[in-house]
Design a protein around this motif. Structure first.
Motif, mmCIF file in Angstrom:
data_model
loop_
_atom_site.group_PDB
_atom_site.id
_atom_site.type_symbol
_atom_site.label_atom_id
_atom_site.label_comp_id
_atom_site.label_asym_id
_atom_site.label_seq_id
_atom_site.Cartn_x
_atom_site.Cartn_y
_atom_site.Cartn_z
ATOM 1 N N PHE A 33 15.067 47.080 42.561
ATOM 2 C CA PHE A 33 13.800 47.626 42.085
ATOM 3 C C PHE A 33 12.625 47.147 42.937
ATOM 4 O O PHE A 33 11.649 47.877 43.106
ATOM 5 N N VAL A 34 12.717 45.931 43.465
ATOM 6 C CA VAL A 34 11.644 45.450 44.339
ATOM 7 C C VAL A 34 11.560 46.313 45.594
ATOM 8 O O VAL A 34 10.467 46.742 46.003
ATOM 9 N N VAL A 35 12.694 46.590 46.224
ATOM 10 C CA VAL A 35 12.691 47.436 47.416
ATOM 11 C C VAL A 35 12.252 48.849 47.077
ATOM 12 O O VAL A 35 11.459 49.473 47.807
ATOM 13 N N SER A 36 12.730 49.376 45.942
ATOM 14 C CA SER A 36 12.362 50.739 45.546
ATOM 15 C C SER A 36 10.857 50.867 45.316
ATOM 16 O O SER A 36 10.206 51.795 45.816
ATOM 17 N N GLU A 37 10.287 49.921 44.579
ATOM 18 C CA GLU A 37 8.851 49.996 44.289
ATOM 19 C C GLU A 37 8.026 49.700 45.536
ATOM 20 O O GLU A 37 6.949 50.274 45.726
ATOM 21 N N ALA A 38 8.522 48.809 46.401
ATOM 22 C CA ALA A 38 7.786 48.520 47.636
ATOM 23 C C ALA A 38 7.722 49.757 48.529
ATOM 24 O O ALA A 38 6.666 50.075 49.091
ATOM 25 N N LEU A 39 8.835 50.478 48.663
ATOM 26 C CA LEU A 39 8.815 51.701 49.470
ATOM 27 C C LEU A 39 7.961 52.778 48.824
ATOM 28 O O LEU A 39 7.283 53.553 49.524
ATOM 29 N N ALA A 40 7.965 52.839 47.491
ATOM 30 C CA ALA A 40 7.095 53.800 46.813
ATOM 31 C C ALA A 40 5.627 53.474 47.056
ATOM 32 O O ALA A 40 4.804 54.384 47.285
ATOM 33 N N ASN A 41 5.266 52.195 47.017
ATOM 34 C CA ASN A 41 3.881 51.798 47.300
ATOM 35 C C ASN A 41 3.497 52.114 48.746
ATOM 36 O O ASN A 41 2.369 52.529 49.026
ATOM 37 N N ILE A 42 4.446 51.910 49.683
ATOM 38 C CA ILE A 42 4.162 52.243 51.084
ATOM 39 C C ILE A 42 3.898 53.736 51.232
ATOM 40 O O ILE A 42 2.959 54.154 51.929
ATOM 41 N N ALA A 43 4.719 54.553 50.590
ATOM 42 C CA ALA A 43 4.541 56.005 50.696
ATOM 43 C C ALA A 43 3.220 56.462 50.090
ATOM 44 O O ALA A 43 2.600 57.418 50.572
ATOM 45 N N LYS A 44 2.754 55.784 49.027
ATOM 46 C CA LYS A 44 1.535 56.221 48.341
ATOM 47 C C LYS A 44 0.261 55.709 49.010
ATOM 48 O O LYS A 44 -0.733 56.434 49.102
ATOM 49 N N HIS A 45 0.265 54.455 49.447
ATOM 50 C CA HIS A 45 -1.001 53.808 49.810
ATOM 51 C C HIS A 45 -1.096 53.357 51.270
ATOM 52 O O HIS A 45 -2.207 53.190 51.769
ATOM 53 N N ALA A 46 0.031 53.124 51.950
ATOM 54 C CA ALA A 46 -0.033 52.456 53.251
ATOM 55 C C ALA A 46 -0.384 53.388 54.401
ATOM 56 O O ALA A 46 -0.810 52.924 55.456
ATOM 57 N N ARG A 47 -0.182 54.694 54.220
ATOM 58 C CA ARG A 47 -0.357 55.649 55.319
ATOM 59 C C ARG A 47 0.447 55.220 56.553
ATOM 60 O O ARG A 47 -0.037 55.214 57.685
ATOM 61 N N ALA A 48 1.700 54.841 56.296
ATOM 62 C CA ALA A 48 2.579 54.355 57.355
ATOM 63 C C ALA A 48 3.462 55.483 57.870
ATOM 64 O O ALA A 48 3.740 56.460 57.165
ATOM 65 N N SER A 49 3.903 55.331 59.125
ATOM 66 C CA SER A 49 4.807 56.308 59.720
ATOM 67 C C SER A 49 6.260 55.870 59.629
ATOM 68 O O SER A 49 7.164 56.691 59.786
ATOM 69 N N ARG A 50 6.503 54.584 59.390
ATOM 70 C CA ARG A 50 7.869 54.099 59.245
ATOM 71 C C ARG A 50 7.837 52.766 58.486
ATOM 72 O O ARG A 50 6.772 52.146 58.333
ATOM 73 N N ALA A 51 9.015 52.354 58.021
ATOM 74 C CA ALA A 51 9.153 51.086 57.295
ATOM 75 C C ALA A 51 10.474 50.447 57.672
ATOM 76 O O ALA A 51 11.407 51.119 58.131
ATOM 77 N N GLU A 52 10.536 49.149 57.490
ATOM 78 C CA GLU A 52 11.751 48.390 57.771
ATOM 79 C C GLU A 52 12.064 47.498 56.575
ATOM 80 O O GLU A 52 11.167 46.866 56.008
ATOM 81 N N VAL A 53 13.343 47.462 56.206
ATOM 82 C CA VAL A 53 13.814 46.634 55.102
ATOM 83 C C VAL A 53 14.963 45.777 55.625
ATOM 84 O O VAL A 53 15.931 46.309 56.180
ATOM 85 N N ALA A 54 14.841 44.465 55.466
ATOM 86 C CA ALA A 54 15.883 43.529 55.892
ATOM 87 C C ALA A 54 16.257 42.648 54.707
ATOM 88 O O ALA A 54 15.381 42.088 54.045
ATOM 89 N N VAL A 55 17.553 42.545 54.443
ATOM 90 C CA VAL A 55 18.063 41.720 53.347
ATOM 91 C C VAL A 55 19.104 40.785 53.939
ATOM 92 O O VAL A 55 20.082 41.238 54.548
ATOM 93 N N ARG A 56 18.895 39.486 53.792
ATOM 94 C CA ARG A 56 19.834 38.512 54.325
ATOM 95 C C ARG A 56 19.917 37.331 53.366
ATOM 96 O O ARG A 56 19.072 37.164 52.479
ATOM 97 N N GLN A 57 20.944 36.525 53.560
ATOM 98 C CA GLN A 57 21.129 35.335 52.745
ATOM 99 C C GLN A 57 20.813 34.102 53.566
ATOM 100 O O GLN A 57 21.280 33.949 54.690
ATOM 101 N N SER A 58 20.000 33.223 52.991
ATOM 102 C CA SER A 58 19.626 31.969 53.629
ATOM 103 C C SER A 58 19.950 30.830 52.664
ATOM 104 O O SER A 58 19.200 30.584 51.710
#
Length: 429
Positions: free
Chosen positions: A346-371
């Motif tokens: 849900f964090v990734v889903s809502e973050a991408l939704a916020n980018i689409a609505k407010h960021a006026r971005a042309s692309r996005a990157e999502v990285a998930v790793r374990q540390s």
């Protein structure tokens, strides 16, 4: 039907041999020298306290200077000790809530009056000298073991007419045996000193356990309140989506079918068939739209793919449905706790939704790793930036979601971009 091999040797029969090989190979193992190097690295850090506690040194003014320097620079010494654990053993000693600033500032004076400061001084003045003495004893044991273990060999190899040759006797054998025993014992002695150092550092260099638990309880109470508010807001959103979406389509479908039913009664048979097909087509489209909206709503509540195939597949679906190009990288060795995976989704889903609505971005990157024991999620875009968690409810809601599983969220978003959102979640609750 299962068969039994009568000639097979039970696994337990190999245990004594494995134990013996492990004991004999301990002096040549990597962990033995790693732990020996670790305790040896602590000896120089304890020298100020050794000088301070030396009885004969009090006749000079050196201990006074050392005490003043230790009092002022004990924070630096504490960080060096933590770095020693991190660099040589990969262990993280959590830091107390330290106040940064000039050494003679009021914040530093308040810090010196705190419980954490005196526990750290206790480590540097008591634990570190004692552990360093044990470390020196271990190093001396290694040295003595290496020297004594070669006595028999030197006596055998020395020429008979040399000064060192005095004949091989039982004493050489016993001396060599003592050296071998020391070599076999020193790895375990180094491990014991390392464990004692770890216990002392966790108790004295880390935060106060009672205060840390109190802070944790307070944080959990705040996150619980945030989760209740988020759940209430989610419930209102679901009601709004149902009322404005699927419910309206179903009402429209029922009204159209009712009007068609009354209208078809007065039409000739040949016109009834044509009109019925039109009504059926409209009803079919409305039903398909209602089903699609309900499917999206259910996916937003709990995606089935997340439970069946894991976080990687679920995030791939989000990236594919996003209105802008999304580069996704997921590097997880295994499955996390289901609640943690749901929060990550849900964090990734809502973050991408916020980018689409407010960021006026042309692309996005999502990285998930374990540390270590944490899952680190990074969502970045090339938009206009200026995102502020204090304004609006989008980022605040994401922070509440992360806090609900004892996670954290950080946002870096200068004006002009880029915006980088970093979320850390525990792998298990």
């Amino acid at each position: 039907m299962a068969t039994t091999d009568m000639g097979a040797v039970p696994a337990t029969a190999h245990q004594p041999w494995r134990t013996a090989l492990r004991l004999l190979g301990a002096p040549f193992s990597r962990w033995a020298w790693q732990e020996t190097g670790f305790i040896a690295a602590g000896v120089p850090l304890a020298l100020p306290a050794v000088v301070l506690l030396a009885p004969k040194a009090w006749h000079t003014g050196l201990p006074v200077c050392v005490a003043l320097l230790l009092l002022l620079f004990h924070r630096l010494l504490t960080r060096l000790q933590r770095d020693r654990f991190r660099a040589l053993l990969g262990l993280e000693i959590p830091a107390a809530a330290e106040r940064e600033g000039p050494l003679l500032s009021r914040a530093t004076l308040r810090w010196l009056r705190s419980d954490s400061a005196w526990r750290q001084l206790g480590y540097h003045l008591v634990a570190a000298p004692l552990l360093s003495a044990l470390a020196v004893a271990v190093l001396a044991g290694w040295t003595a073991g290496l020297v004594l273990a070669t006595v028999f060999g030197w006596a055998w190899a020395a020429p008979t007419d040399s000064y060192a040759f005095n004949g091989q006797d039982a004493g050489d054998i016993w001396i060599t045996a003592v050296g071998l025993v020391l070599l076999l014992a020193m790895p375990w002695a180094a491990r014991l000193v390392r464990r004692l150092d770890g216990y002392a550092a966790a108790a004295l260099l880390g935060p106060n356990r009672a205060r840390e638990l109190a802070r944790r309880v307070e944080s959990l109470a705040e996150s619980r309140s945030g989760v209740v508010d988020a759940a209430d807001a989610e419930r209102r959103r679901i009601e709004r989506d149902l009322h404005d979406g699927a419910q309206q389509r179903l009402v429209s479908l029922a009204v159209n079918l009712g009007l068609a039913k009354r209208t078809l009664r007065g039409l000739p048979p040949e016109q009834q068939a044509v009109r019925a097909m039109e009504v059926i087509d409209e009803a079919h489209l409305e039903a398909q739209a209602a089903i699609a909206e309900l499917r999206d709503l259910v996916r937003g509540l709990h995606p089935v793919v997340l439970e069946d195939r894991g976080l990687d597949a679920a995030l791939s679906g989000i990236a594919a449905r996003a209105p802008l190009p999304v580069r996704l990288v997921v590097d997880l060795p295994g499955r996390a706790d289901p609640a943690v995976e749901a929060v990550a989704y849900f964090v990734v889903s809502e973050a991408l939704a916020n980018i689409a609505k407010h960021a006026r971005a042309s692309r996005a990157e999502v990285a998930v790793r374990q540390s270590g024991t944490r899952i680190v999620i990074t969502v970045a875009d090339d938009g206009v930036g200026g995102a502020d968690p204090a304004r609006g409810t989008g980022l605040a809601g994401l922070r509440q979601r992360a806090a609900s599983v004892d996670g954290s969220l950080a946002v870096t978003s200068p004006l002009g971009g880029p915006t980088v959102l970093t979320v850390e979640l525990p792998c298990a609750l």
